[in-house]
Structures are given as C-alpha cells and as structure tokens.
Design a protein around this motif. Structure first.
Motif, PDB file in Angstrom:
ATOM      1  N   ILE A   4       0.961  -1.460  -0.033  1.00  0.00           N
ATOM      2  CA  ILE A   4      -0.186  -0.313  -0.734  1.00  0.00           C
ATOM      3  C   ILE A   4       0.788   1.316  -0.075  1.00  0.00           C
ATOM      4  O   ILE A   4       0.465   2.271  -1.111  1.00  0.00           O
ATOM      5  CB  ILE A   4      -1.201   0.244   1.607  1.00  0.00           C
ATOM      6  N   MET A   5       1.778   1.093   0.719  1.00  0.00           N
ATOM      7  CA  MET A   5       3.145   2.521   1.350  1.00  0.00           C
ATOM      8  C   MET A   5       3.526   2.358  -0.487  1.00  0.00           C
ATOM      9  O   MET A   5       3.939   3.920  -1.125  1.00  0.00           O
ATOM     10  CB  MET A   5       3.800   2.552   2.417  1.00  0.00           C
ATOM     11  N   LYS A   6       3.939   1.631  -1.013  1.00  0.00           N
ATOM     12  CA  LYS A   6       4.807   1.629  -2.024  1.00  0.00           C
ATOM     13  C   LYS A   6       4.555   1.976  -3.426  1.00  0.00           C
ATOM     14  O   LYS A   6       4.881   2.805  -3.809  1.00  0.00           O
ATOM     15  CB  LYS A   6       6.254   0.599  -1.860  1.00  0.00           C
ATOM     16  N   GLU A   7       3.524   1.182  -3.533  1.00  0.00           N
ATOM     17  CA  GLU A   7       2.696   0.898  -5.196  1.00  0.00           C
ATOM     18  C   GLU A   7       1.622   1.109  -4.552  1.00  0.00           C
ATOM     19  O   GLU A   7       0.845   1.814  -6.163  1.00  0.00           O
ATOM     20  CB  GLU A   7       2.522  -0.787  -5.918  1.00  0.00           C
ATOM     21  N   GLY A   8       0.801   1.553  -4.433  1.00  0.00           N
ATOM     22  CA  GLY A   8      -0.227   2.225  -4.021  1.00  0.00           C
ATOM     23  C   GLY A   8      -1.171   3.400  -2.713  1.00  0.00           C
ATOM     24  O   GLY A   8      -0.450   3.941  -3.947  1.00  0.00           O
ATOM     25  N   ALA A   9      -2.165   3.121  -2.555  1.00  0.00           N
ATOM     26  CA  ALA A   9      -2.438   4.831  -1.910  1.00  0.00           C
ATOM     27  C   ALA A   9      -3.447   3.863  -0.107  1.00  0.00           C
ATOM     28  O   ALA A   9      -3.492   3.414  -0.466  1.00  0.00           O
ATOM     29  CB  ALA A   9      -3.230   5.187  -2.931  1.00  0.00           C
ATOM     30  N   LEU A  10      -3.117   4.725   0.811  1.00  0.00           N
ATOM     31  CA  LEU A  10      -4.391   4.997   1.509  1.00  0.00           C
ATOM     32  C   LEU A  10      -5.574   5.361   0.765  1.00  0.00           C
ATOM     33  O   LEU A  10      -5.892   5.647  -0.755  1.00  0.00           O
ATOM     34  CB  LEU A  10      -4.146   6.095   2.356  1.00  0.00           C
ATOM     35  N   LEU A  11      -6.906   5.276   1.343  1.00  0.00           N
ATOM     36  CA  LEU A  11      -8.121   5.176   0.787  1.00  0.00           C
ATOM     37  C   LEU A  11      -9.099   6.515   1.991  1.00  0.00           C
ATOM     38  O   LEU A  11      -8.405   6.133   3.143  1.00  0.00           O
ATOM     39  CB  LEU A  11      -8.664   4.070   1.045  1.00  0.00           C
ATOM     40  N   PRO A  12      -9.467   7.048   1.182  1.00  0.00           N
ATOM     41  CA  PRO A  12     -10.040   8.441   1.904  1.00  0.00           C
ATOM     42  C   PRO A  12     -10.813   7.619   3.132  1.00  0.00           C
ATOM     43  O   PRO A  12     -11.830   7.137   2.787  1.00  0.00           O
ATOM     44  CB  PRO A  12     -10.688   9.064   1.155  1.00  0.00           C
TER      45      PRO A  12
END
Lengths: 367, 367
Positions: free
Chosen positions: A228-236
């Motif tokens: 999540i941190m490297k390639e993806g993203a957090l969600l709102p």
C-alpha cells in the motif's frame, strides 16, 4: 485510570524513557543544528507531546527527517517568518521554509492574538514543513479559553474516489475546546481511513492491514501495508468508492486542501515536498481561534460542553464495546500514564536517536 | 453532458414538473401561511434548489413538515430575528423560531457582509429550524467571490461509536468555493455514512440498505431501512466501531455540534426538536464567509482551484470507475438537466402537494 492508546508491542522492542530527559535531548538536537533555543523547545515539545499522547508516528520517530531536512538546507533553522497580509481577524503567513512546528506556533499564536482582539483569528500559512500533530496547535487555544482549529496538507498518500495512485495528503483536521474538568475536548484525525502512522506500525509488526485501509497499484483492496505504502495508496475516510461514503473523506481532504494550500499559495497535491528532500516542501497549514466569551459566558459554554459529554458517555452501551469514549480522553489518559511511567520508544527509533547524537556530537543521556 | 445524480426510479412513479411552476407554487404555500413575500421566495428557492440538484429528500418532499410546523405555531411565519452579539468578524444570531431557510439566509448574508468589511465572517445561530440543504448557504458566498461554509445540527439519528440509539444528528458540513469555469466547487455532506434521505429512498423502493449504513436496536448491522430508522440508528462516516474510522465520523459530528449548538446556545443532541413538533426545534447553524481577495488576487485563486481540479480529474482511472468526479459537478449537471427537462417529483409527494393546496385553498397549477 491508567490507559495507553498505543501500548508498546512487543514490550521487549521498546525502551521506556523519562519524559523530561526525552524532551531535553530532542531540544539539544535542534539547538545543535542552529535552531534558536526557544524554537528548539517548541519543536521538541511538539514531538514529545505526540509520543506522550500515543501518536508515536508523529513523535521522535520522525527526528531523522527533520535532521536531514535541516542539514540539506531545505528546512531553515532561522527562517524569516513574515505576515504577508492581515486584517483584524485574519492573516496570511509565509513560513520561509522554517520548521513546521516553529511556523505553526507563530501562526497559531497570531490566530489567538487576533481572536483576543476581535473574537476570531483565521490564519492560513504557506512555505512551511511537516508540523507534527495537528492537535498541538488546536490545543494552544485552550489556555486562553478559546476553541482552536488546525489543519495541514501533507505529502501525497491518498487516492481520491475513482483514482489510482497517491494524490491527496492524509490532510488532518484538529479541533480543541475548553472544558470544565480535564480532559479538554480534542479531535485530531487524518481524513483518510487510517493515518500513515498506523500503516507504518503494521508494517513494523509484520501484521496484515485491515482490508479497506488501502489499495494496491491496480486499485484492489490490499492488506499488505508495504505494498500500500510503496505502490498503492491509502483510501479516504469512507473507503473505496461511494457506497460507504469514500467521496466524503475525499471531500474533507479537499476542504483541508482549500484552507491550507489553495488559499495560502502553498504547494498542492503532488507538489507538496518531503521534509528531507533537497527542495522546500512548501506545506500549507490553517489555524483558527475563537474567543468563546464573545458568544456566551465562559462558564455557560463549559457547562454546555460537559452536558454534551455526559450525555454521549451515558448512552446505552453497544454490546461490542466496554466503554464510550469522547474525543481527547484516550490521548489524555495515555499522556498521564506516560508522563508518570515513561515514554515507550521503539528500539530502532532509539538507535536512530543514538546515531543522531553521535553524528552531531551531542550527549546521549541514556548511556 | 446530461446527467442525473438521482434519476427517477421507477419513472412511472414520478411526475415531471417545470422548475418555474414548482418554484412559484411552493412560494404561494408559504405566502398563504403568512410568510412575507420575500421570505417565502427564499424558502421556495431553497427547497426547489435541493430538487434541482438531485437532493430530493431535502426538497418539496419536506413541505408537509414545514406547513405543519407553521400551522402549529412552533415555526413562526414572521420571526423577530436578531443579532445577540457581534464584532467586526463574528455574530451570534437568534432566529426566534423562524423558518430555517429564512434564519439561515439572514445569518449567511450577515457572514458575507462581515467578510466584505473585515475579510472573515463567522456566524453561529440558535433558535432556528430545519434549513434544507447546507450547500445552499455555502453557495450564497459564490456571487461575492467568497468561500462559503455552512453546518447545522439536526434531530438525533446517529449512534456515536460505542453507543446504541439515536444521539447525534446527521450534522452536515458544506463548503463552496468560486472557480474560473462552472461548476463551482461544492462539498455538501452529512457526517453519517449515508444521509437519512437515502434511507427514506431505499424504504420507498422496498430495497435493502447496504450493510454498514445503520444498526438495529441491539447494535447489529442491519439492511432493513425501516428498522434502522424506527428502532435503530444511522452510523457515523467510517461505520461501526473504530476499525474503518467510525470514531472520525463521530468526531466530525461533534465538531458540527460545537460550532452550531454548543457555541450558539441552540438545543444539543436529543434536545433538538422536529419542525412539525409543537415545541420550538431550536436547531443551531453555523456560517462562515471568507473574502478570497484578502489573501491573493481572485484570478490567482481561481487558477489554483482549476489546477487542483484538473489534476484530480486527470489522475489514472480506477478500473471500477468510468470517471473521476470533483465535488459540485454531479449536482450542477443534475440541475442543468432538470432546469431544462423538468424536475421529477415522486407521485406521493405530488399528491401531498395537492392536499396542501386544497387545505390552504390555493391553486394547484398542474390540473
């Protein structure tokens, strides 16, 4: 009642340090890096307050970034913070790439001064850096019996509804209000489902993250915090899509962006830099102070807050919970415990502090 | 592009009415009930704007409640709205149990006037009633090239984290900001996972609600909209418990309660009454206007908003979505479509409008 909102786990991975020693050591780092004594205290107080309140990700765990930023010159030890424009109740501040805590302290004090004079202080700030926990600035209003508000934008970490990748910051909103009895009401929340600090904690513990906190590079819900941190993203807040209100968390992050960066001239979205980068981060903040006594007698206001709090706390308990909390209680209890028993510091963070002390040639009080 | 954010379903259950006729009919109701001509227009404009923008639950579907409130005398047709205290940038307003729209219009105009004079207008309001969509007041700032903010508390519908039953309102937050090209940026969101209007819509259609929107009387997640509304409660944004951030939605609802009721003297939590009840509802609102030109040249601000919006919209698309929206677009497109093609009104609501016309002895333009 002794309570720790973020108990050290596993305990053997932590050192327990005395609050006063930690504060004084952190201050000595910044003094050594050329930061004026008074400003160094502000930064140290902000960071150690985060550790006291159990928001460990925003405390001394971030020292390395600040140290590197100052050494590279992207963060200025002695900035020329100036008021670009102002009126009786508002101001625009340029932080000249000072430490976020120093710029934030300057700006919130200004908001409080304006509120003393005119009832309301509304301050938006550009050319700053990561300012630690947003709640710190909101809480500065409390000793003046004012309501305090603070928000900040931050480096891109969150995918907005319908998008892939990191675009918005975790853009926190903080509010503090004075009460009759401690603790004060303190709301301090990232507008993402989970703050980045939680993700870092799960990664450190080798734990899977709850599904719903973040996505991978292709947009799938993902339970691997590193991915999540490297390639993806957090969600709102509200999660993926609109069904559970993800567009609302996205809207809140936009609201924060508007007050902190669009209106101040700070960097927006992906232009926000990192503390340790060679170029200025140009982070934007927002601060508001409201003099309660202009609206009703202070005692009446405090009675009303206590009534509100009592009714919330005395509601019938949901069977899955053992207690109803009101915002500010957990952090307050944690800080009472840690003030008394010591502040748990993750051993890797402790080692990093030792390295910093060696690099800077300052004394390390724990040997 | 023609778009409807809340398309009439099933189509045969709806009448399509001309915007102008609807506006004029609604106005005639309030005039007949003793509301001054100008105020009746404000209420009608507010309600029909909700229908135009696809927020059908806050439009003419609520007429019966306003009519009953006025007839019972709990809502005053000719209130003595007064400014209780004020400074160059703030005011406290007492709405004297007037229609929420009339009191809201008065208060937001005051916020705008103060922002013209001093840069910022901060107004908190008590002794009001349900004021329709929060976004209406935020958008009033747009023609003055200001940022507008509005919040309101509301009758208890939401269970806070750890509690059973209805305690907090859906307490919406709205923000509007001027842009270079339409639509303006408009955020208008309940701080619950879903607004009560959605629940009413699902009930009307006999559809199950998504699990996560509400709980039953024992705290179980529940997909029966009627059970949720009657015996249970809505959940705060972030849902049940803290894992997905339910405490954050709870915190946002508290923030709204603070600005709208604690600070103004309005009713809090379960003391908030209903429009059609015999006793005054004493709803509390909050309004803020910010004169953008005090912070930077207006053109620069609008360029920055457009840059922000373009970057958000041009992000790589998540495979589950066919488009990235920025707040305000859906409602704007819906209002363009409905302005042109007519406003869909649910037949039961249409019949209720006919009943009201008959009761009041006013003409019903659709026969």
């Amino acid at each position: 009642m002794l309570y720790d909102k973020s108990p050290p786990q596993p305990p053997e991975d932590f050192k327990i340090l005395k609050y006063e020693e930690l504060l004084s050591f952190v201050k000595s780092i910044f003094v050594k890096l050329g930061v004026p004594e008074e400003d160094a205290f502000i930064v140290a107080d902000n960071l150690v307050t985060a550790d006291l309140r159990g928001i460990d990700s925003h405390g001394v765990a971030r020292l390395r970034r600040y140290v590197d930023g100052l050494r590279k010159g992207a963060v200025k030890a002695r900035p020329n913070i100036r008021v670009v424009s102002e009126g009786p109740s508002f101001a625009l501040v340029d932080g000249d790439s000072g430490l976020g805590q120093v710029v934030g302290n300057f700006s919130m004090k200004l908001a409080i001064r304006k509120a003393k004079e005119s009832g309301i202080g509304f301050v938006t700030t550009r050319m700053s850096n990561h300012y630690g926990i947003a709640g710190y600035y909101a809480m500065m209003a409390l000793e003046h019996d004012m309501i305090g508000v603070s928000m900040t934008n931050s480096r891109p970490l969150v995918a907005h509804t319908g998008a892939l990748g990191k675009w918005l910051g975790t853009n926190p909103i903080a509010l503090a209000a004075p009460t009759k009895v401690p603790p004060p009401l303190v709301i301090d929340m990232a507008t993402s489902v989970a703050p980045i600090g939680k993700m870092e904690e799960y990664s450190r513990l080798g734990k899977k993250a709850p599904l719903g906190w973040g996505i991978d590079s292709e947009g799938n819900l993902c339970d691997d915090p590193d991915k999540i941190m490297k390639e993806g993203a957090l969600l709102p807040l509200g999660g993926l899509g609109e069904l559970m209100g993800g567009h609302k968390g996205y809207g809140l992050a936009l609201l924060v962006e508007l007050f902190t960066s669009v209106l101040s001239g700070a960097a927006m979205l992906r232009d926000v830099g990192q503390t340790e980068a060679p170029k200025p981060a140009n982070v934007g903040h927002f601060f508001m102070a409201i003099d309660v006594s202009r609206f009703m007698p202070l005692d009446e206001f405090k009675d009303r807050i206590e009534k509100l709090r009592a009714e919330l706390k005395n509601a019938p308990l949901h069977p899955q919970f053992d207690r109803i909390w009101v915002h500010g209680e957990k952090s307050y209890l944690t800080s009472m415990k840690r003030m008394k028993e010591g502040v748990p510091i993750y051993k890797k963070v402790f080692e990093e502090m030792r390295n910093i002390a060696m690099e800077l040639g300052i004394s390390f009080p724990w040997e």
